[in-house]
Design an enzyme around this catalytic site. Sequence first.
Site, PDB file in Angstrom:
ATOM      1  N   ASP A 153       0.867  -1.189   0.000  1.00 10.16           N
ATOM      2  CA  ASP A 153       0.000   0.000   0.000  1.00 10.16           C
ATOM      3  C   ASP A 153       0.898   1.232   0.000  1.00 10.16           C
ATOM      4  O   ASP A 153       2.070   1.161   0.385  1.00 10.16           O
ATOM      5  CB  ASP A 153      -0.912   0.024   1.232  1.00 10.16           C
ATOM      6  N   SER A 154       0.316   2.368  -0.395  1.00  8.55           N
ATOM      7  CA  SER A 154       1.053   3.622  -0.327  1.00  8.55           C
ATOM      8  C   SER A 154       1.454   3.937   1.113  1.00  8.55           C
ATOM      9  O   SER A 154       2.457   4.594   1.345  1.00  8.55           O
ATOM     10  CB  SER A 154       0.183   4.758  -0.865  1.00  8.55           C
ATOM     11  N   TYR A 173      -0.918   8.581  -2.396  1.00  9.64           N
ATOM     12  CA  TYR A 173      -0.890   8.437  -3.858  1.00  9.64           C
ATOM     13  C   TYR A 173      -2.151   9.039  -4.508  1.00  9.64           C
ATOM     14  O   TYR A 173      -2.179   9.253  -5.712  1.00  9.64           O
ATOM     15  CB  TYR A 173      -0.880   6.949  -4.240  1.00  9.64           C
ATOM     16  N   GLY A 174      -3.184   9.218  -3.687  1.00 13.09           N
ATOM     17  CA  GLY A 174      -4.535   9.503  -4.205  1.00 13.09           C
ATOM     18  C   GLY A 174      -4.664  10.639  -5.192  1.00 13.09           C
ATOM     19  O   GLY A 174      -5.484  10.590  -6.105  1.00 13.09           O
ATOM     20  N   CYS A 191      -4.297  -1.546  -2.183  1.00 11.18           N
ATOM     21  CA  CYS A 191      -4.474  -0.111  -2.386  1.00 11.18           C
ATOM     22  C   CYS A 191      -5.339   0.057  -3.630  1.00 11.18           C
ATOM     23  O   CYS A 191      -4.989  -0.460  -4.699  1.00 11.18           O
ATOM     24  CB  CYS A 191      -3.103   0.533  -2.601  1.00 11.18           C
ATOM     25  N   ASN A 192      -6.455   0.747  -3.472  1.00 14.29           N
ATOM     26  CA  ASN A 192      -7.361   0.934  -4.615  1.00 14.29           C
ATOM     27  C   ASN A 192      -6.748   1.833  -5.673  1.00 14.29           C
ATOM     28  O   ASN A 192      -6.925   1.609  -6.866  1.00 14.29           O
ATOM     29  CB  ASN A 192      -8.678   1.547  -4.152  1.00 14.29           C
ATOM     30  N   GLU A 239      -3.574   9.081   7.925  1.00  9.50           N
ATOM     31  CA  GLU A 239      -2.116   8.901   8.047  1.00  9.50           C
ATOM     32  C   GLU A 239      -1.580   9.704   9.237  1.00  9.50           C
ATOM     33  O   GLU A 239      -0.636   9.295   9.898  1.00  9.50           O
ATOM     34  CB  GLU A 239      -1.400   9.338   6.761  1.00  9.50           C
ATOM     35  N   CYS A 272     -11.216   2.488  -0.399  1.00 14.59           N
ATOM     36  CA  CYS A 272      -9.850   2.915  -0.096  1.00 14.59           C
ATOM     37  C   CYS A 272      -9.482   2.148   1.162  1.00 14.59           C
ATOM     38  O   CYS A 272     -10.265   2.121   2.125  1.00 14.59           O
ATOM     39  CB  CYS A 272      -9.792   4.414   0.163  1.00 14.59           C
ATOM     40  N   THR A 273      -8.328   1.512   1.138  1.00  9.96           N
ATOM     41  CA  THR A 273      -8.008   0.611   2.249  1.00  9.96           C
ATOM     42  C   THR A 273      -7.694   1.353   3.547  1.00  9.96           C
ATOM     43  O   THR A 273      -7.596   0.729   4.597  1.00  9.96           O
ATOM     44  CB  THR A 273      -6.847  -0.323   1.865  1.00  9.96           C
ATOM     45  N   HIS A 274      -7.571   2.674   3.478  1.00  5.76           N
ATOM     46  CA  HIS A 274      -7.416   3.442   4.718  1.00  5.76           C
ATOM     47  C   HIS A 274      -8.759   3.595   5.460  1.00  5.76           C
ATOM     48  O   HIS A 274      -8.783   3.749   6.677  1.00  5.76           O
ATOM     49  CB  HIS A 274      -6.914   4.856   4.412  1.00  5.76           C
TER      50      HIS A 274
HETATM   51  N1  DGL Z   1      -4.970   2.966   0.641  1.00  7.88           N
HETATM   52  C1  DGL Z   1      -4.933   3.659  -0.622  1.00  7.88           C
HETATM   53  C2  DGL Z   1      -6.189   3.318  -1.434  1.00  7.88           C
HETATM   54  O1  DGL Z   1      -6.802   2.330  -1.177  1.00  7.88           O
HETATM   55  C3  DGL Z   1      -4.718   5.084  -0.295  1.00  7.88           C
HETATM   56  C4  DGL Z   1      -4.334   5.880  -1.416  1.00  7.88           C
HETATM   57  C5  DGL Z   1      -3.492   7.083  -1.127  1.00  7.88           C
HETATM   58  O2  DGL Z   1      -2.317   6.904  -0.836  1.00  7.88           O
HETATM   59  O3  DGL Z   1      -4.024   8.176  -1.285  1.00  7.88           O
HETATM   60  O4  DGL Z   1      -6.578   3.975  -2.342  1.00  7.88           O
END
Ligand code: DGL
Length: 274
Positions: free
Chosen positions: A11-12, A43-44, A74-75, A159, A193-195
Site C-alpha cells: 500500500d502507499s 498516492y490519491g 491499495c485501490n 495517516e 480505499c483501504t485506509h
Molecule cells: N490505501 C490507498 C487506497 O486504497 C490510499 C491511497 C493514497 O495513498 O491516497 O486507495
Amino acid sequence: MELHGPIGVFDSGYGGLTVLAELRAKLPQHDFLYFGDNARAPYGNRSFDVVYEFTLEAVKFLFDQGCPLVILACNTASAKALRTIQQKDLPQIAPNNRVLGVIRPSTEVLGERTKSGHVGILGTVGTINSGSYPIELAKFAPTVEVHQHACPMWVPLIENQQYEHQAGRLFIEEDIHAIMGRHAAIDTILLACTHYPVLKQQIEALVGPKVQVVAQGAIVAEKLKDYLVAHPEIEQRLTKTAKTSYYTSEAPHVFDQKASYFLKQEVTSKHHSF
Ligand code: DGL
C-alpha cells in the site's frame, strides 16, 4: 529454480494494514511481507504515470524479497497500475509470479449486498476518476446504479491520526452528507480505499442503520483463499511459518509507532527506499 516466499502486501501507506489484518486472520499459517511506501504517500492525488511508476517499483522490490504473489492492497494502485503491470511488465520481469488487486474482488460481491440497487463508492480522487468501479461493477451487477464520491482529505487525516479531531470529523461529515444528500436511495457504501475502514464506525453513525458500510479486507481475504485453491502452482510456492515482516520507505520508528496503532500490536519494520 523458482523462489518460495511470503505473500507481498503493498500500500502507499498504512491503509493496506486493514487488508493485511484480514489476510492473516483468513490465512493464519501463511507468511506475509508488508511494504508501505509511506515516504511517498498519499498516492490519491498523484497522476496515473507516477502511481504506476511507484507501484511497479514496489512490486519489483517485493519480488526481489522472494514473494511469488503480491496483493496491491491499495485501490489507487489497483485502479491505475494493476492492469499495465499484469499485462505489460509481469511477462518480462517475472512471468511465473502474480499480482492481484482489491477492486475486482470487491465488485464481484457488491451487487449481492444491495437491496435498493443503489451503491455508494467512496475513494481517493485517483480511484474515483479512474472509473474502475463503475466499469467493473457493470460486468458483475449491470443493473446496480453506482454513485461515486471522492474524499481527498481522508487519507491525510488517517495517516496523521487526525480523524477524531473536531476539524477531521467535519471533513468526514461533509463528504458523507454530500453523497447521501444527492443519492438518498443508497443502501450500501463501499469503502473503496483501504485506509477508510479506520473510519467505519464514524461513517456508520453518520449514515444510520439502514445503510450498510462495507470494508474490503474480509472480501479480499475470502477471494484470495479461493484463488489459492484454484492456483496450486502459486499456493505451493508460498511459505507457511505464520510470520509477518514489514518494510517502509519512511523512518522505521515512525512506521512502527503508527502501524502498531493501526494493527493494535507491536510492529518492527525495516527501511527500504528507491
Ligand atoms: N490505501 C490507498 C487506497 O486504497 C490510499 C491511497 C493514497 O495513498 O491516497 O486507495
